[in-house]
Scaffold this motif. Sequence first.
Motif, PDB file in Angstrom:
ATOM      1  N   ASN A 189      -4.812  -5.394 -16.426  1.00 43.32           N
ATOM      2  CA  ASN A 189      -3.762  -4.374 -16.609  1.00 43.32           C
ATOM      3  C   ASN A 189      -3.397  -3.704 -15.287  1.00 43.32           C
ATOM      4  OD1 ASN A 189      -6.268  -3.066 -16.490  1.00 43.32           O
ATOM      5  ND2 ASN A 189      -5.546  -1.330 -17.699  1.00 43.32           N
ATOM      6  N   LYS A 190      -4.355  -3.641 -14.341  1.00 45.46           N
ATOM      7  CA  LYS A 190      -4.042  -3.078 -13.033  1.00 45.46           C
ATOM      8  C   LYS A 190      -3.103  -4.001 -12.256  1.00 45.46           C
ATOM      9  CE  LYS A 190      -8.212  -0.279 -12.359  1.00 45.46           C
ATOM     10  NZ  LYS A 190      -9.382  -0.032 -11.485  1.00 45.46           N
ATOM     11  N   VAL A 191      -3.357  -5.311 -12.359  1.00 44.05           N
ATOM     12  CA  VAL A 191      -2.478  -6.272 -11.691  1.00 44.05           C
ATOM     13  C   VAL A 191      -1.085  -6.218 -12.311  1.00 44.05           C
ATOM     14  CG1 VAL A 191      -2.130  -8.711 -11.146  1.00 44.05           C
ATOM     15  CG2 VAL A 191      -4.438  -7.759 -11.129  1.00 44.05           C
ATOM     16  N   ASP A 192      -1.010  -6.133 -13.645  1.00 48.66           N
ATOM     17  CA  ASP A 192       0.288  -6.044 -14.324  1.00 48.66           C
ATOM     18  C   ASP A 192       1.058  -4.797 -13.892  1.00 48.66           C
ATOM     19  OD1 ASP A 192      -0.254  -8.368 -15.650  1.00 48.66           O
ATOM     20  OD2 ASP A 192      -0.940  -7.398 -17.486  1.00 48.66           O
ATOM     21  N   GLN A 193       0.325  -3.684 -13.762  1.00 53.06           N
ATOM     22  CA  GLN A 193       0.976  -2.445 -13.322  1.00 53.06           C
ATOM     23  C   GLN A 193       1.513  -2.600 -11.901  1.00 53.06           C
ATOM     24  OE1 GLN A 193      -1.642   0.926 -13.167  1.00 53.06           O
ATOM     25  NE2 GLN A 193       0.019   2.413 -12.970  1.00 53.06           N
ATOM     26  N   LEU A 194       0.734  -3.258 -11.042  1.00 48.99           N
ATOM     27  CA  LEU A 194       1.161  -3.490  -9.664  1.00 48.99           C
ATOM     28  C   LEU A 194       2.419  -4.352  -9.625  1.00 48.99           C
ATOM     29  CD1 LEU A 194       0.488  -3.101  -6.662  1.00 48.99           C
ATOM     30  CD2 LEU A 194      -0.953  -5.129  -6.794  1.00 48.99           C
ATOM     31  N   ILE A 195       2.454  -5.398 -10.468  1.00 51.65           N
ATOM     32  CA  ILE A 195       3.624  -6.288 -10.517  1.00 51.65           C
ATOM     33  C   ILE A 195       4.854  -5.526 -11.006  1.00 51.65           C
ATOM     34  CG2 ILE A 195       4.600  -8.263 -11.772  1.00 51.65           C
ATOM     35  CD1 ILE A 195       1.871  -9.588 -11.503  1.00 51.65           C
ATOM     36  N   ASN A 196       4.678  -4.658 -12.007  1.00 51.67           N
ATOM     37  CA  ASN A 196       5.803  -3.858 -12.502  1.00 51.67           C
ATOM     38  C   ASN A 196       6.347  -2.938 -11.407  1.00 51.67           C
ATOM     39  OD1 ASN A 196       5.743  -4.950 -15.065  1.00 51.67           O
ATOM     40  ND2 ASN A 196       4.331  -3.414 -15.859  1.00 51.67           N
ATOM     41  N   LEU A 197       5.436  -2.327 -10.648  1.00 52.97           N
ATOM     42  CA  LEU A 197       5.872  -1.442  -9.565  1.00 52.97           C
ATOM     43  C   LEU A 197       6.602  -2.213  -8.472  1.00 52.97           C
ATOM     44  CD1 LEU A 197       2.711   0.859  -9.257  1.00 52.97           C
ATOM     45  CD2 LEU A 197       4.971   1.505 -10.123  1.00 52.97           C
ATOM     46  N   VAL A 198       6.105  -3.412  -8.153  1.00 52.76           N
ATOM     47  CA  VAL A 198       6.793  -4.240  -7.158  1.00 52.76           C
ATOM     48  C   VAL A 198       8.163  -4.654  -7.681  1.00 52.76           C
ATOM     49  CG1 VAL A 198       6.737  -6.462  -5.960  1.00 52.76           C
ATOM     50  CG2 VAL A 198       4.694  -5.057  -6.038  1.00 52.76           C
ATOM     51  N   GLY A 199       8.245  -4.929  -8.984  1.00 54.99           N
ATOM     52  CA  GLY A 199       9.541  -5.252  -9.582  1.00 54.99           C
ATOM     53  C   GLY A 199      10.535  -4.118  -9.427  1.00 54.99           C
ATOM     54  N   GLU A 200      10.070  -2.886  -9.661  1.00 56.64           N
ATOM     55  CA  GLU A 200      10.937  -1.726  -9.483  1.00 56.64           C
ATOM     56  C   GLU A 200      11.350  -1.581  -8.015  1.00 56.64           C
ATOM     57  OE1 GLU A 200      12.189   0.036 -11.902  1.00 56.64           O
ATOM     58  OE2 GLU A 200      11.078  -1.183 -13.357  1.00 56.64           O
ATOM     59  N   LEU A 201      10.409  -1.905  -7.107  1.00 55.12           N
ATOM     60  CA  LEU A 201      10.719  -1.844  -5.681  1.00 55.12           C
ATOM     61  C   LEU A 201      11.792  -2.862  -5.307  1.00 55.12           C
ATOM     62  CD1 LEU A 201      10.058  -0.701  -2.862  1.00 55.12           C
ATOM     63  CD2 LEU A 201       8.257  -2.427  -2.671  1.00 55.12           C
ATOM     64  N   VAL A 202      11.716  -4.059  -5.898  1.00 56.46           N
ATOM     65  CA  VAL A 202      12.730  -5.091  -5.648  1.00 56.46           C
ATOM     66  C   VAL A 202      14.107  -4.602  -6.105  1.00 56.46           C
ATOM     67  CG1 VAL A 202      13.515  -7.396  -6.352  1.00 56.46           C
ATOM     68  CG2 VAL A 202      11.124  -7.033  -5.741  1.00 56.46           C
ATOM     69  N   ILE A 203      14.151  -3.940  -7.268  1.00 63.11           N
ATOM     70  CA  ILE A 203      15.423  -3.421  -7.788  1.00 63.11           C
ATOM     71  C   ILE A 203      15.971  -2.327  -6.868  1.00 63.11           C
ATOM     72  CG2 ILE A 203      16.463  -2.129  -9.694  1.00 63.11           C
ATOM     73  CD1 ILE A 203      14.454  -3.575 -11.552  1.00 63.11           C
ATOM     74  N   THR A 204      15.095  -1.404  -6.436  1.00 61.65           N
ATOM     75  CA  THR A 204      15.520  -0.318  -5.542  1.00 61.65           C
ATOM     76  C   THR A 204      16.028  -0.875  -4.220  1.00 61.65           C
ATOM     77  OG1 THR A 204      13.856   1.120  -6.539  1.00 61.65           O
ATOM     78  CG2 THR A 204      14.779   1.819  -4.431  1.00 61.65           C
ATOM     79  N   GLN A 205      15.318  -1.865  -3.688  1.00 63.92           N
ATOM     80  CA  GLN A 205      15.742  -2.474  -2.422  1.00 63.92           C
ATOM     81  C   GLN A 205      17.111  -3.135  -2.581  1.00 63.92           C
ATOM     82  OE1 GLN A 205      15.774  -6.084  -1.683  1.00 63.92           O
ATOM     83  NE2 GLN A 205      16.707  -5.506   0.277  1.00 63.92           N
ATOM     84  N   ALA A 206      17.347  -3.798  -3.729  1.00 65.62           N
ATOM     85  CA  ALA A 206      18.648  -4.427  -3.969  1.00 65.62           C
ATOM     86  C   ALA A 206      19.758  -3.379  -4.042  1.00 65.62           C
ATOM     87  CB  ALA A 206      18.592  -5.243  -5.259  1.00 65.62           C
TER      88      ALA A 206
END
Length: 699
Positions: A322-339
């Motif tokens: 679940n920690k890895v999943d949370q990290l992936i979700n946060l990176v996903g949000e970062l990808v959206i913000t960067q876009a």
Amino acid sequence: MAESYQEGSGAGGDFDLSQFYQIFFEEAGENLDLMEQMLLELDLSQANDEELNGIFRCAHSIKGGAATFGFSDVAELTHQMESLLDRLRRHELQPIPAMVDVLLESADASRSLLARHQAGGQGEAVSTASLVKRISELAAGVVPADSPAPAPAPVAAPEPAPAAPASAPSGGSAGVARRLEIRIGPLDKPELAEPIKDLFRDIAGLGTIQDLPSTAPGVRVFSVETASTEEDLLDLFAFHVAKEQVVFQEVGANSSSADASEAAYGFFSDAPGAPGSSTSPAPVAASAAASKSGAAVKASTSESKAAAQSQMESTTIRVAVNKVDQLINLVGELVITQAMLAQNSRGLDAGAYQQLLAGLADLDRNTRDLQESVMSIRMIPMSIVFSRFPRMLRDLANKLGKKVELVTLGEATELDKGLVEKITDPLTHLVRNSCDHGIELPAERLAKGKPEHGTITLSASHQGGSIVIEVRDDGRGLSREKILRKAQERGLEVSEQMSDADVWQLIFAPGFSTADEVTDVSGRGVGMDVVKRNIAALNGTVEIDSAEGYGMKVSVRLPLTLAIMDGMSVGVGDEVYILPLSSVVESFQVNPNDVSTVAQGSQLVKVRDEYMPVIALEKIFQVPRFDLNKSSNIMVVVEAEGSRVALLVDELLGQHQVVVKNLETNYRKVPNVSGATILGDGTVALILDIGGLVRRARH
């Protein structure tokens, strides 16, 4: 069994061991998996010491941990397994298939018992009485009536031990008698009771034990003559030291006056001579000079092994999923913000905002690198999936009276952990199907000129942005006539003019089965339709190829990950849709005259002598058209499930990575849509289900 949990947690007085339960359960599971793999690969005709010692160590590790935590049922069963394995590795018994069978069954029983303990003792405990009885009989040399008598184990003539010079290293070789002095203590600590009991049992198996006088209170000193190698001894002592209730201390070396080499091993906890103590144990060797020389050699060996072990342990870390999943979700949000930042900065003056744009370019690069690194954490090798099948196939083949060999290719190919968990059941059914329906009985294979052993091949490989997993067998293959006949009996619309590919697809119909009789293995028509539905839910496809009499191949194509994907964005009216890039074949501008309308208003387009259905996304999703003079004139050819369709769109917007958001979790299942993503401007775009669109075109 609630008492065992209380007993386990109180094994060390007021020291609570329950905090280590999860680590023990994970390590025990890994040891059971490794033991099962080694048992299945064991060559009974010429089993070597390394293989048998490896299996023994797995059982020994589980037993020690189970005893420490108070799981007495697991400790007792694995102790019995260990006794049988100990006689095998000492070549007192010749391995036979019945031993492998009972050890595999005992591993299964241990899994069930451990699962019950992990669940807090809920459910009924598995009975191990019959297993213990069978193991005891086999360890005593009793051969079951249905097993072939084992060949007598070869006995090597004893060789005289050469005199060891004073400067020789302390490591002995197999077959050379060696005298060791061993100290264990203090014996009065409650937390050391079980480890010391285990240690005494293991040392008793080394050779002849003789007690020696001890000057330290509560410390037992004794000597043992053994032919065990240095490597075996270090493995044995390291196991007990690893429990951390005892500490390994080197206290001795070679004797220049003895033919056999001498060394001493101490096991202390807060005892004189232990690391961190102000005093050192008295030397036990006869010659001080030889003691220093041998101790230096021995110490360097121990230090190198300790350094290697420390280095190995520091390269991995256990992290909750679940920690890895949370990290992936946060990176996903970062990808959206960067876009979003990238899109909003496109209109800025490069001269005036040079530093800002350079920073955004760095952010773009670092975000992509971070995203790829984080995604790689969830990627695990296909060997994790493939390792489940040798045991299952062995049991099934024995039950069906067939001889089957399993070949695996591409075990290092990596797939997202979420997909691995969901693909295991469909692959299990495909492998069982190949063994039951595909592979013939040995006599039937020989009559056809085939080898007696059938072969099932599992392979995995990367193809573009997808992973392709194949299940192949060299069995009887699919019978076109039999499938058509069964389909007609079930009232399905079929014809003799159907292509082979369409005929093979009939076996995915709900309730369809080609088995002549219903057994506990197959024949109820439940399975292949579930396989296809489960794979389709993962945005994957299933294809079948078969040649009657020669075998069958099932190819499963899946996206590499469910979290982030490469996509092509297309515009229809004011809407934006995402097509998985792995499904896109080509795109072109179409002339309205090239599109033909056929029955019921369906449309076809001819692309290089091939007609394919046309799907207008404007009609499928009822997109409002504000510019009535504009019409779609661009087609994107996509492929799924072995078929191609042409999607009619207004414009191609570009290719980019998108973060996949699950619509079912946040909204509900939408036909022809597999998910959604957030674009750089903050709007939501739907990710199209290409498989669903292809199936729609077929109907």
